[in-house]
Write an enzyme that holds these catalytic residues in place. Structure first.
Site, mmCIF file in Angstrom:
data_model
loop_
_atom_site.group_PDB
_atom_site.id
_atom_site.type_symbol
_atom_site.label_atom_id
_atom_site.label_comp_id
_atom_site.label_asym_id
_atom_site.label_seq_id
_atom_site.Cartn_x
_atom_site.Cartn_y
_atom_site.Cartn_z
ATOM 1 N N HIS A 1 0.797 -1.223 0.000
ATOM 2 C CA HIS A 1 0.000 0.000 0.000
ATOM 3 C C HIS A 1 0.831 1.274 0.000
ATOM 4 C CE1 HIS A 1 -1.831 -3.267 2.456
ATOM 5 N NE2 HIS A 1 -2.805 -3.107 1.579
ATOM 6 N N GLY A 50 -8.261 12.263 6.402
ATOM 7 C CA GLY A 50 -8.857 11.127 5.717
ATOM 8 C C GLY A 50 -8.676 11.185 4.213
ATOM 9 N N ARG A 53 -6.711 16.163 0.505
ATOM 10 C CA ARG A 53 -6.463 17.116 1.580
ATOM 11 C C ARG A 53 -5.004 17.029 2.030
ATOM 12 N NH1 ARG A 53 -9.635 20.215 4.920
ATOM 13 N NH2 ARG A 53 -10.794 20.401 2.978
ATOM 14 N N ARG A 80 -2.675 3.425 -5.006
ATOM 15 C CA ARG A 80 -4.119 3.543 -4.777
ATOM 16 C C ARG A 80 -4.552 4.997 -4.607
ATOM 17 N NH1 ARG A 80 -6.886 -1.291 -2.885
ATOM 18 N NH2 ARG A 80 -5.480 -3.082 -3.018
ATOM 19 N N ARG A 98 -4.065 12.355 13.743
ATOM 20 C CA ARG A 98 -5.224 12.396 12.850
ATOM 21 C C ARG A 98 -5.814 13.800 12.870
ATOM 22 N NH1 ARG A 98 -9.857 11.696 10.457
ATOM 23 N NH2 ARG A 98 -11.838 11.709 11.582
ATOM 24 N N ILE A 99 -6.057 14.359 11.701
ATOM 25 C CA ILE A 99 -6.701 15.666 11.586
ATOM 26 C C ILE A 99 -7.922 15.501 10.691
ATOM 27 C CG2 ILE A 99 -4.804 17.257 12.101
ATOM 28 C CD1 ILE A 99 -4.040 17.170 9.160
ATOM 29 N N SER A 142 -12.637 15.782 10.449
ATOM 30 C CA SER A 142 -13.896 16.402 10.862
ATOM 31 C C SER A 142 -14.693 15.421 11.712
ATOM 32 C CB SER A 142 -14.707 16.824 9.636
ATOM 33 O OG SER A 142 -14.967 15.700 8.810
ATOM 34 N N GLU A 182 -12.317 6.957 12.725
ATOM 35 C CA GLU A 182 -10.966 6.415 12.623
ATOM 36 C C GLU A 182 -10.158 6.329 13.911
ATOM 37 O OE1 GLU A 182 -12.375 7.575 8.755
ATOM 38 O OE2 GLU A 182 -11.911 8.999 10.353
ATOM 39 N N SER A 195 -17.730 19.813 12.109
ATOM 40 C CA SER A 195 -18.293 20.273 10.848
ATOM 41 C C SER A 195 -19.816 20.230 10.826
ATOM 42 C CB SER A 195 -17.760 19.425 9.696
ATOM 43 O OG SER A 195 -18.082 18.059 9.897
ATOM 44 N N ASP A 196 -20.392 19.443 11.731
ATOM 45 C CA ASP A 196 -21.860 19.385 11.812
ATOM 46 C C ASP A 196 -22.259 18.956 13.217
ATOM 47 O OD1 ASP A 196 -22.630 16.123 11.277
ATOM 48 O OD2 ASP A 196 -20.681 16.809 10.604
ATOM 49 N N ARG A 226 -16.002 25.486 6.760
ATOM 50 C CA ARG A 226 -15.179 24.307 7.039
ATOM 51 C C ARG A 226 -13.698 24.631 6.885
ATOM 52 N NH1 ARG A 226 -17.740 18.853 6.332
ATOM 53 N NH2 ARG A 226 -19.979 19.193 6.244
#
Length: 233
Positions: free
Chosen positions: A5, A21, A25, A44, A88-89, A91, A182, A204-205, A218
């Site tokens: 991978h 994710g 980004r 990938r 990890r960054i 939303s 995650e 974000s929500d 966002r």
């Protein structure tokens, strides 16, 4: 060397990796915040880059969506590429009344509805938690910036479209701050391999209030999260 991978060689990836994710980004982060950028992976289309931030080497790589995906990429980074810290960054959807859109949540712990931990054959339930040194530093940086933030439990869910309508309320009833997909797998990999991990989440929500950010809003929240994350490298 490389894996199925990741085509990088040992030494191509920094000791600290930021993981959004979305691989696009990751590309945006590398182009916007880093200098002397080199792409180390495109297998990938899970793009990975290494560059420098304020003179210090740092890498950024997409994780994909969900625990199986981040489980693969984070394990390989820790185990095969000598990465020490993964941040990890991403939303998240808020579950707590006192959390507003654009707030930052530092995931002190990560509940989950996943069976990711079954592989460890533990005689009970494992509680995935963040590395305290990273968490402590992140909180300090957020306070210095005057950023609105919360620290506490999140839930990493395998399910995005949940047919059980009360699931979010059940987690909220236990004081869980927000839902994402995650952090728990990342924290378990870090624990098993004796590495460091932290999830920094931008709201974000709001799941219970039914509110959400526009694309422009966002971006603002993302910038604050990035400013904190980059200083942890």
């Amino acid at each position: 060397m490389g894996t199925a991978h990741n085509k990088a060689e040992v030494g191509d990836i920094a000791k600290t990796v930021l993981m959004p994710g979305d691989p696009l980004r990751a590309k945006y982060i590398a182009e916007t915040y880093l200098t002397e950028v080199k792409c180390f992976n495109s297998v990938r289309n899970m793009l990975g880059f290494t560059g420098k931030y304020n003179g210090k080497e740092i890498s950024v790589m997409g994780s994909g969506m969900g625990m199986p995906s981040i489980g693969i990429y984070s394990y390989e980074l820790y185990q095969f590429y000598n990465v020490e810290s993964i941040i990890r960054i991403g939303s998240a959807g808020a579950l707590h009344e006192d959390i507003d859109l654009k707030d930052i949540v530092f995931a002190q712990g990560a509940c989950t509805d996943s069976r990711f931990a079954y592989q460890y054959e533990l005689p009970g339930s494992f509680a995935p938690i963040a590395d305290f040194s990273l968490l402590e530093q992140a909180v300090s940086e957020a306070r210095a910036l005057g950023t609105r933030f919360k620290v506490g439990n999140v839930v990493s869910s395998d399910i995005f479209y949940n047919v059980y309508p009360e699931a979010a309320k059940k987690w909220a009833g236990m004081g869980v701050l927000c839902v994402e997909m995650e952090a728990a797998a990342l924290y378990m990999n870090a624990a098993k391999l004796h590495k460091k991990a932290l999830a920094i989440l931008s709201i974000s929500d709001h799941i219970l209030k039914g509110t959400e950010l526009s694309p422009e809003e966002r971006q603002t929240g993302f910038s604050e999260m990035m400013e904190i994350a980059l200083k942890l490298a």
